[in-house]
Scaffold this motif. Structure first.
Motif, PDB file in Angstrom:
ATOM      1  N   VAL A  68     -33.398  10.306 -27.037  1.00  0.00           N
ATOM      2  CA  VAL A  68     -33.818  11.354 -27.959  1.00  0.00           C
ATOM      3  C   VAL A  68     -35.209  11.023 -28.477  1.00  0.00           C
ATOM      4  CG1 VAL A  68     -33.345  12.546 -30.129  1.00  0.00           C
ATOM      5  CG2 VAL A  68     -31.450  11.856 -28.650  1.00  0.00           C
ATOM      6  N   ASN A  69     -36.137  11.924 -28.262  1.00  0.00           N
ATOM      7  CA  ASN A  69     -37.503  11.765 -28.770  1.00  0.00           C
ATOM      8  C   ASN A  69     -37.610  12.500 -30.093  1.00  0.00           C
ATOM      9  OD1 ASN A  69     -38.699  10.424 -26.318  1.00  0.00           O
ATOM     10  ND2 ASN A  69     -37.978  12.326 -25.391  1.00  0.00           N
ATOM     11  N   PHE A  70     -38.106  11.795 -31.098  1.00  0.00           N
ATOM     12  CA  PHE A  70     -38.086  12.331 -32.463  1.00  0.00           C
ATOM     13  C   PHE A  70     -39.504  12.394 -33.028  1.00  0.00           C
ATOM     14  CE2 PHE A  70     -37.482  12.244 -37.029  1.00  0.00           C
ATOM     15  CZ  PHE A  70     -36.395  13.086 -37.208  1.00  0.00           C
ATOM     16  N   PRO A  71     -40.168  13.563 -32.962  1.00  0.00           N
ATOM     17  CA  PRO A  71     -41.504  13.708 -33.553  1.00  0.00           C
ATOM     18  C   PRO A  71     -41.412  13.697 -35.075  1.00  0.00           C
ATOM     19  CG  PRO A  71     -41.084  15.390 -31.890  1.00  0.00           C
ATOM     20  CD  PRO A  71     -39.776  14.751 -32.208  1.00  0.00           C
ATOM     21  N   ARG A  72     -42.417  13.116 -35.708  1.00  0.00           N
ATOM     22  CA  ARG A  72     -42.401  13.014 -37.171  1.00  0.00           C
ATOM     23  C   ARG A  72     -43.788  13.296 -37.728  1.00  0.00           C
ATOM     24  NH1 ARG A  72     -43.910   8.927 -40.443  1.00  0.00           N
ATOM     25  NH2 ARG A  72     -44.064   7.476 -38.698  1.00  0.00           N
TER      26      ARG A  72
END
Length: 253
Positions: free
Chosen positions: A74-78
Motif C-alpha cells: 500500500v502506497n500512502f501519499p501524505r
C-alpha cells in the motif's frame, strides 16, 4: 495566538481525495510538487541547479499490509490535510499560519513567520517542514497560485500533484459540497479522514484499497483459482473468462 474563521454552513472546503487502491508509489506527485513550488518562475531548473534536498510538501510512504496470500503493498501519499480545526494555526504566535475563510486552505505568510516551529510540533500529521534556507515554515498550499490562475485553461487549474498523477489516484475539488465529484466519490468508496479522534477535522479524504481476489477478471467479482489454471481445468464462461482470453493472447505472442 491565531484565531480560526467562523464556520459557515455550506462553506467551500477545497481538498484532495487520494485513492490508495490505484496509487502506485511512483512519487510523480512529490516531484512535480517540488518542481512547481521550488523551481522559480523563470523556467525549469538546469542540471546544475536541480537538487533533491530542501522542503518537500508531498511525501509517499510504502507499507506492506496483511499476511500471506492476503498481503499487499500500500502506497500512502501524505501532505497537509487542510483541517477545519488546525492546531498548527491556533498555536502560531504571530498569525503567520492562517486558514482562509473563502475556501478553507491553510497557508503560511512567510513575511510574518519567525520559524519557531510551534506549528510543526502541533501538527499530528507531520505536514509542516522548516526551510533552512529561508528560515520559515512551509507546507502544501494546494497550489493556490495555480488553481486560481485564470490565464490557465480551466482543466489545468488543479494542484500540480493532481495533474501529474499517471494513475489518476489524486482528485481535487470542493469537499464542502455534497454534490461535487469528489464528495460523491468519497460517499461511493467509503472515503475516510485520518485520525478523526483527534478532533482536527481534516478535509482531505483517503479511499481505501479494494479487496483483491486472486485471478479475478477486471471488473468482475467472480473468483477464479490459479491452481485450476495451472492444472488447465476448464473455467465456465463468465467466470474469469476475460482474464483467460487476455492470458492466452499474451502467452501466444
Amino acid at each position: 495566538m491565531t484565531s480560526l474563521p467562523e464556520p459557515v454552513p455550506g462553506q467551500k472546503k477545497l481538498g484532495l481525495v487520494i485513492d490508495l487502491d490505484t496509487c502506485v508509489g511512483c512519487h510523480a506527485c512529490a516531484v512535480n510538487c517540488k518542481e512547481w513550488n521550488a523551481s522559480g518562475h523563470s523556467g525549469p531548473l538546469s542540471d546544475f541547479q536541480s537538487s533533491s534536498d530542501g522542503v518537500w510538501f508531498n511525501r509517499v510512504h510504502t507499507y506492506e499490509a496483511g499476511e500471506g496470500e492476503d498481503s499487499r503493498t500500500v502506497n500512502f501519499p501524505r501532505s497537509c490535510l487542510h483541517c477545519e480545526e488546525p492546531a498548527c494555526v491556533t498555536v502560531c504566535p504571530t498569525g503567520a499560519s492562517y486558514k482562509r475563510s473563502e475556501d478553507g486552505i491553510v497557508l503560511v505568510n512567510a513575511d510574518t513567520c519567525i520559524g519557531c516551529k510551534l506549528c510543526s510540533w502541533a501538527c499530528p500529521y507531520g505536514a509542516r517542514e522548516f526551510d533552512e534556507g529561508d528560515g520559515v515554515m512551509k507546507k502544501c498550499t494546494l497550489c493556490v497560485d495555480k488553481i486560481y490562475n485564470e490565464n490557465l485553461p480551466e482543466a489545468d487549474r488543479v494542484p500540480a500533484c493532481v495533474s501529474t498523477c499517471p494513475a489518476h489516484a489524486r482528485h481535487f475539488g470542493d469537499l464542502g459540497d455534497p454534490n461535487s465529484d469528489v464528495s460523491r466519490l468519497v460517499a461511493a468508496r467509503g472515503g475516510y479522514e485520518l485520525m478523526p479522534e483527534l478532533g482536527y477535522k481534516p478535509v482531505n479524504r483517503y479511499l481505501p484499497p479494494r479487496s483483491r481476489k486472486n485471478g479475478s477478471s477486471c471488473g468482475s467479482h467472480d473468483q477464479i483459482s490459479l491452481v485450476d489454471l495451472a492444472a488447465k481445468k476448464a473455467v465456465p464462461e463468465g467466470k474469469g473468462a476475460a482474464f483467460l482470453r487476455w492470458t492466452d493472447r499474451i502467452l501466444s505472442r
